[in-house]
Design a protein around this motif. Structure first.
Motif, PDB file in Angstrom:
ATOM      1  N   MET A  90      87.765  63.311  56.490  1.00 60.40           N
ATOM      2  CA  MET A  90      87.348  64.178  57.598  1.00 60.40           C
ATOM      3  C   MET A  90      85.834  64.411  57.519  1.00 60.40           C
ATOM      4  N   ALA A  91      85.207  64.421  58.675  1.00 62.29           N
ATOM      5  CA  ALA A  91      83.753  64.644  58.703  1.00 62.29           C
ATOM      6  C   ALA A  91      83.456  66.101  58.376  1.00 62.29           C
ATOM      7  N   SER A  92      82.700  66.320  57.332  1.00 63.78           N
ATOM      8  CA  SER A  92      82.404  67.678  56.893  1.00 63.78           C
ATOM      9  C   SER A  92      80.900  67.908  56.857  1.00 63.78           C
ATOM     10  N   ILE A  93      80.527  69.172  56.969  1.00 63.79           N
ATOM     11  CA  ILE A  93      79.122  69.560  56.814  1.00 63.79           C
ATOM     12  C   ILE A  93      78.647  69.129  55.425  1.00 63.79           C
ATOM     13  N   SER A  94      77.454  68.539  55.382  1.00 61.17           N
ATOM     14  CA  SER A  94      76.916  68.114  54.095  1.00 61.17           C
ATOM     15  C   SER A  94      76.238  69.277  53.365  1.00 61.17           C
ATOM     16  N   ASN A  95      75.322  69.959  54.054  1.00 62.47           N
ATOM     17  CA  ASN A  95      74.631  71.089  53.415  1.00 62.47           C
ATOM     18  C   ASN A  95      73.859  71.899  54.451  1.00 62.47           C
ATOM     19  N   LEU A  96      73.314  73.020  54.002  1.00 58.97           N
ATOM     20  CA  LEU A  96      72.456  73.849  54.861  1.00 58.97           C
ATOM     21  C   LEU A  96      71.062  73.232  54.858  1.00 58.97           C
ATOM     22  N   GLY A  97      70.663  72.684  56.014  1.00 57.22           N
ATOM     23  CA  GLY A  97      69.428  71.905  56.072  1.00 57.22           C
ATOM     24  C   GLY A  97      68.191  72.699  56.449  1.00 57.22           C
ATOM     25  N   ARG A 105      77.643  59.540  63.001  1.00 53.12           N
ATOM     26  CA  ARG A 105      79.083  59.379  63.185  1.00 53.12           C
ATOM     27  C   ARG A 105      79.855  60.596  62.649  1.00 53.12           C
ATOM     28  N   ASP A 106      79.483  61.059  61.471  1.00 48.08           N
ATOM     29  CA  ASP A 106      80.096  62.270  60.906  1.00 48.08           C
ATOM     30  C   ASP A 106      79.859  63.472  61.819  1.00 48.08           C
ATOM     31  N   LEU A 107      78.628  63.571  62.323  1.00 48.02           N
ATOM     32  CA  LEU A 107      78.268  64.690  63.201  1.00 48.02           C
ATOM     33  C   LEU A 107      79.142  64.675  64.454  1.00 48.02           C
ATOM     34  N   ARG A 108      79.278  63.502  65.072  1.00 48.30           N
ATOM     35  CA  ARG A 108      80.058  63.412  66.311  1.00 48.30           C
ATOM     36  C   ARG A 108      81.541  63.722  66.058  1.00 48.30           C
ATOM     37  N   ALA A 109      82.063  63.270  64.936  1.00 45.89           N
ATOM     38  CA  ALA A 109      83.475  63.550  64.606  1.00 45.89           C
ATOM     39  C   ALA A 109      83.679  65.049  64.390  1.00 45.89           C
ATOM     40  N   PHE A 110      82.711  65.706  63.760  1.00 45.65           N
ATOM     41  CA  PHE A 110      82.781  67.151  63.524  1.00 45.65           C
ATOM     42  C   PHE A 110      82.750  67.904  64.857  1.00 45.65           C
ATOM     43  N   VAL A 111      81.834  67.484  65.757  1.00 45.72           N
ATOM     44  CA  VAL A 111      81.704  68.143  67.062  1.00 45.72           C
ATOM     45  C   VAL A 111      83.007  67.986  67.851  1.00 45.72           C
ATOM     46  N   LYS A 112      83.621  66.812  67.759  1.00 45.76           N
ATOM     47  CA  LYS A 112      84.896  66.566  68.460  1.00 45.76           C
ATOM     48  C   LYS A 112      85.967  67.547  67.944  1.00 45.76           C
ATOM     49  N   ARG A 113      85.973  67.772  66.632  1.00 49.21           N
ATOM     50  CA  ARG A 113      86.962  68.684  66.056  1.00 49.21           C
ATOM     51  C   ARG A 113      86.712  70.131  66.528  1.00 49.21           C
ATOM     52  N   ASN A 119      78.709  86.360  64.806  1.00 48.96           N
ATOM     53  CA  ASN A 119      77.928  87.431  64.193  1.00 48.96           C
ATOM     54  C   ASN A 119      76.498  87.523  64.721  1.00 48.96           C
ATOM     55  N   GLY A 120      76.206  86.862  65.858  1.00 48.51           N
ATOM     56  CA  GLY A 120      74.944  87.119  66.535  1.00 48.51           C
ATOM     57  C   GLY A 120      73.806  86.170  66.240  1.00 48.51           C
ATOM     58  N   PHE A 121      74.105  84.961  65.824  1.00 47.04           N
ATOM     59  CA  PHE A 121      73.056  83.952  65.721  1.00 47.04           C
ATOM     60  C   PHE A 121      73.650  82.609  66.135  1.00 47.04           C
ATOM     61  N   THR A 122      72.851  81.543  66.053  1.00 48.96           N
ATOM     62  CA  THR A 122      73.313  80.232  66.519  1.00 48.96           C
ATOM     63  C   THR A 122      73.550  79.316  65.331  1.00 48.96           C
ATOM     64  N   GLN A 123      74.714  78.685  65.322  1.00 45.94           N
ATOM     65  CA  GLN A 123      74.970  77.630  64.346  1.00 45.94           C
ATOM     66  C   GLN A 123      74.499  76.323  64.961  1.00 45.94           C
ATOM     67  N   GLU A 124      73.692  75.557  64.234  1.00 47.95           N
ATOM     68  CA  GLU A 124      73.239  74.260  64.732  1.00 47.95           C
ATOM     69  C   GLU A 124      73.733  73.172  63.778  1.00 47.95           C
ATOM     70  N   PHE A 125      74.020  72.015  64.336  1.00 50.67           N
ATOM     71  CA  PHE A 125      74.568  70.892  63.568  1.00 50.67           C
ATOM     72  C   PHE A 125      73.715  69.671  63.885  1.00 50.67           C
ATOM     73  N   PHE A 126      73.273  68.963  62.850  1.00 52.16           N
ATOM     74  CA  PHE A 126      72.322  67.885  63.113  1.00 52.16           C
ATOM     75  C   PHE A 126      72.538  66.698  62.179  1.00 52.16           C
ATOM     76  N   SER A 127      71.979  65.570  62.606  1.00 51.53           N
ATOM     77  CA  SER A 127      71.834  64.416  61.714  1.00 51.53           C
ATOM     78  C   SER A 127      70.438  63.840  61.923  1.00 51.53           C
TER      79      SER A 127
END
Ligand SMILES: [Fe+2]
Length: 300
Positions: A1-8, A73-81, A112-120
Motif C-alpha cells: 500500500m502506498a504510504s507517507i514516507s516522512n514529514l518533508g 505513483r505512490d502519491l497518486r495511489a495514496f490520493v486515490k485512497r 484541527n485547522g491547518f492544511t495537510q499537503e502531500f507531495f512527490s
C-alpha cells in the motif's frame, strides 16, 4: 500500500519574517534558502531547497504540513485512497507546487485547522550549494528518510483526530502518553510514525493551548549542538517552554524554546527510530523522565 514516507516540510504563517530569520539562522543554525522580504522566508536544514517556510500571514501558527512520497505513483495511489474514503483532497496547480519546490502537490483540510499537503519530487538544492550552517559544529540536522522532525497538534476533538490521522492518513500509532501533569489534570497524547521510521512525525492531544501547533521538533546529529544551541538561546534572553530534559517514549534529549510566533521549537538529539517488524505499541504515564521543567517549575 502506498504510504507517507516522512514529514518533508512545514509552512508557518507569520508577520515576523525578520525575527524568524535571525532566530532560525543565528540561534538554531538553519540556513536561508530563499527570501522575499515581507512575503516569504524559506529555510534549509539540509540539501533540499526548503524545509521550513515562513509565509506572510496573521496566524503566528502552523499553516500546512507537507508529507513526502517516494514516487509520484505512490502519491497518486495514496490520493486515490483518500478519495475512496470520501475525503475532499484537491490537486494543487503547477504554480502552487513550484512555490513549494515540489513536482506534484495535493492538499486536504485537516480537522484541527491547518492544511495537510502531500507531495512527490521535492527540489534538491544545486550540488554546488550544499547546506552550510553558520553555527552548527556537528553533522547538522538529522533529516533524510526520517523527515524534518515532528509536529504536535492541538486536537479539537481527540477521538475524531485519532481517526483522521490513523484511518484517513494511514499514520501508524507508536505509543500513547497519559499523565497527570497537574494535580487533578490528566493529559493524553498519541504519537504517530510513518514508514520513514522517526518515532513520531505527528503527535496530537487535547492540549489546552491557543494555537494549532503546540511545538515542532528538529533533531541534531550532535548532542553538543543541542547544548550549544541552548546556550545561544539563553544568551539571547529567549523564553524556554521546557528546560533540558528527556522523553521516555522517543528517547529524545531536548529543550523547548519559544519561536517569534509564540509556539515552541523542540531542539533535540538521540530520537528513536521505529522498526515496524518488531514494534509494540506502549502506554507511558510520564511525558518526561528527567528535566523538561517549565518556567519557574522546580526540577522534579
Ligand atoms: Fe516533541
Amino acid at each position: 500500500m502506498a504510504s507517507i514516507s516522512n514529514l518533508g516540510y512545514v509552512v508557518i504563517g507569520s508577520k515576523k519574517l525578520a525575527e524568524w530569520e535571525d532566530f532560525a539562522v543565528n540561534l538554531l543554525g538553519m540556513q536561508v534558502g530563499r527570501s522575499e522580504p515581507g512575503k516569504l522566508l524559506a529555510l534549509r536544514l539540509d540539501d533540499m531547497q526548503q524545509r521550513i517556510i515562513i509565509e506572510d500571514g496573521e496566524e503566528e501558527d502552523l499553516r500546512a504540513a507537507g508529507w513526502a512520497f517516494k514516487t509520484d505513483r505512490d502519491l497518486r495511489a495514496f490520493v486515490k485512497r483518500l478519495q475512496e474514503q470520501g475525503l475532499p483532497v484537491q490537486e494543487c496547480s503547477k504554480d502552487e507546487a513550484t512555490n513549494r519546490r515540489v513536482e506534484n502537490l495535493y492538499s486536504l483540510a485537516d480537522p484541527n485547522g491547518f492544511t495537510q499537503e502531500f507531495f512527490s519530487g521535492a527540489y534538491a538544492a544545486p550540488s554546488n550549494q550544499p547546506f552550510m550552517s553558520q553555527r552548527l559544529r556537528g553533522a547538522g540536522f538529522k533529516t533524510g528518510d526520517l523527515g524534518i522532525g515532528h509536529v504536535l497538534i492541538r486536537a479539537q476533538d481527540y477521538g475524531k483526530s485519532l481517526d483522521f490521522y490513523q484511518e484517513g492518513l494511514g499514520l501508524r500509532l507508536s505509543d500513547i502518553i497519559r499523565a497527570e501533569v497537574r494535580p487533578g489534570y490528566v493529559a493524553e497524547a498519541a504519537f504517530f510514525h510513518t514508514v520513514g521510521g522517526r518515532h513520531h512525525s505527528l503527535a496530537t492531544g487535547a492540549v489546552n493551548i491557543p494555537k494549532v501547533l503546540g511545538h515542532m521538533m528538529v533533531e541534531l546529529h550532535s548532542l553538543d549542538d543541542v547544548g550549544l544551541g541552548y546556550d545561544r538561546c539563553r544568551a539571547a534572553g529567549l523564553n524556554f517552554a521546557r528546560e533540558l530534559g528527556h522523553h521516555p517514549n522517543d528517547q529524545m534529549t531536548s529543550f523547548y524554546v519559544e519561536t517569534p510566533s509564540g509556539f515552541s521549537i523542540e531542539y533535540g538529539w538521540g530520537g528513536l527510530v521505529v522498526d515496524d517488524e518488531s514494534w509494540t505499541v506502549k502506554t507511558y504515564n510520564q511525558f518526561s523522565d528527567w528535566g523538561h521543567a517549565r518556567p519557574g517549575q522546580a526540577v522534579r
